[in-house]
Scaffold this active site. Sequence first.
Site, PDB file in Angstrom:
ATOM      1  N   HIS A  33       0.813  -1.271  -0.170  1.00 37.98           N
ATOM      2  CA  HIS A  33       0.044  -0.112   0.014  1.00 37.98           C
ATOM      3  C   HIS A  33       0.985   1.333  -0.012  1.00 37.98           C
ATOM      4  CE1 HIS A  33       0.483   0.814   4.320  1.00 37.98           C
ATOM      5  NE2 HIS A  33       0.389  -0.640   4.644  1.00 37.98           N
ATOM      6  N   ASP A  51      -0.434   4.423   1.077  1.00 33.65           N
ATOM      7  CA  ASP A  51      -0.703   5.272   1.988  1.00 33.65           C
ATOM      8  C   ASP A  51      -0.138   5.118   3.496  1.00 33.65           C
ATOM      9  OD1 ASP A  51      -2.408   3.077   2.027  1.00 33.65           O
ATOM     10  OD2 ASP A  51      -3.562   3.966   3.700  1.00 33.65           O
ATOM     11  N   GLU A  81      -4.922   1.512   2.531  1.00 31.92           N
ATOM     12  CA  GLU A  81      -5.030   0.176   3.307  1.00 31.92           C
ATOM     13  C   GLU A  81      -5.330   0.667   4.734  1.00 31.92           C
ATOM     14  OE1 GLU A  81      -3.199  -2.973   5.515  1.00 31.92           O
ATOM     15  OE2 GLU A  81      -2.806  -0.853   5.540  1.00 31.92           O
ATOM     16  N   GLU A  82      -4.565   1.567   5.293  1.00 29.82           N
ATOM     17  CA  GLU A  82      -4.663   2.024   6.454  1.00 29.82           C
ATOM     18  C   GLU A  82      -5.954   2.273   7.144  1.00 29.82           C
ATOM     19  OE1 GLU A  82      -2.182   1.139   8.527  1.00 29.82           O
ATOM     20  OE2 GLU A  82      -0.139   1.427   7.441  1.00 29.82           O
TER      21      GLU A  82
HETATM   22 ZN   LIG Z   1       0.873  -1.435   6.417  1.00 30.72          ZN
END
Ligand SMILES: [Zn+2]
Length: 389
Positions: free
Chosen positions: A72, A74, A136-137
């Site tokens: 990811h 982000d 993703e976070e």
């Molecule tokens: Zn991660």
Amino acid sequence: MKTDTDPVSLLERLVAYPTVSNRPVDAIVADLAEGAEALGGRVQVLESSPGKANVIARFGPQSGDGLTISGHMDVVPTDGQEWTSDPFKLSRRDGRLYGRGSADMKGFLAATMAALSDFPLSQLRRELALVWTHDEEVGCIGSGILAERWDSMQPSLPTQAWIGEPTDARICRMHPGHCTIEIKALGRAAHSSRPSLGVNAISLIQRVLAELEGLAACWRQRRQFEEYLDAPYTVMNVGLIQGGSAINIVPDACTLQVGFRPLPGAEASVLFDEIEDSLARVQQHARFLGGDLQTRRVQTGPALLTEDGTPLHAALCPHAVSQQTTAAPFATDGGNLQRMGLSCLVFGPGSIDVAHRPDEYIDESALRECVGTVQAVVQRMCVDAEPKP
Ligand SMILES: [Zn+2]
């Protein structure tokens, strides 16, 4: 030209993009897409919404089943954290590289791009795909949209998928998911001196909480994967509550947000159903009083479960601290990629213990070692392996 064989200078560039979740990712998307194109990749930038996109880059023979590498773009915010140096400016101290995302997980992105910049990609006999995701976070949103909108007409991604989250070089083949449900009680406002004219929404939520506690206790009995997980059952957490407007008013609304973590292999929708079913009695009571109970499935982050002994497992073993697979304590994009038919393992440099914290870092040696690991795994999965018949 955005390619570079030095992972440290690449990481420096990636860290400088302040890609905190919920902010645009255009700049890093352009950088990674340009880099992959310069290496001869077939690049797709798949926009999820303005300023948000996933990047897919494919190399080698089309639709030859080789390897997917994913990560990811982000990072988590730095607000309120005390950093020794600017979190968005990579800083080298005592063999460590400090910066937001250095471990989670721009280090892996940098190592992968550096590895491919110094690899004979023309020799690939099976396909290599890169999948870089956004947000993703904050609930694996980018990979969720990717899975939802994936066009089954286009060539499928190589099924062996490697997600380079920081695991301290342990091979993880499962993790719980993370889902959120919102429960809203609607009552009727009244002056608190005349409670019989109102329906107290907070009192309704009190009953909801009691039912949820019962369900959580029942979930705690259904234990699975005890050798892998600290909490080997579906964990429930009432994380947010909001209700009422003044001390002398019977509250007409109260909202709960409840998080739960489906066990590896569990269907999130079944657990959502269980929560909603458990509230049937409170719903009946609320309607009897003239109130209501509403639920909304806010977010579904699926769990991951991959069988032991996949070809990727064998390819990662020489680079791992142990051949034994284990569970990641955190959720990843793997749950969504699994929905797309991929068989995912989570394995990467750096430690999740330093991620999300002030002074996040990755050891420079681990970053450089990862370059060699990526090259060796791509060699084994996409060059040495027989071409797909
Ligand atoms: Zn991660």
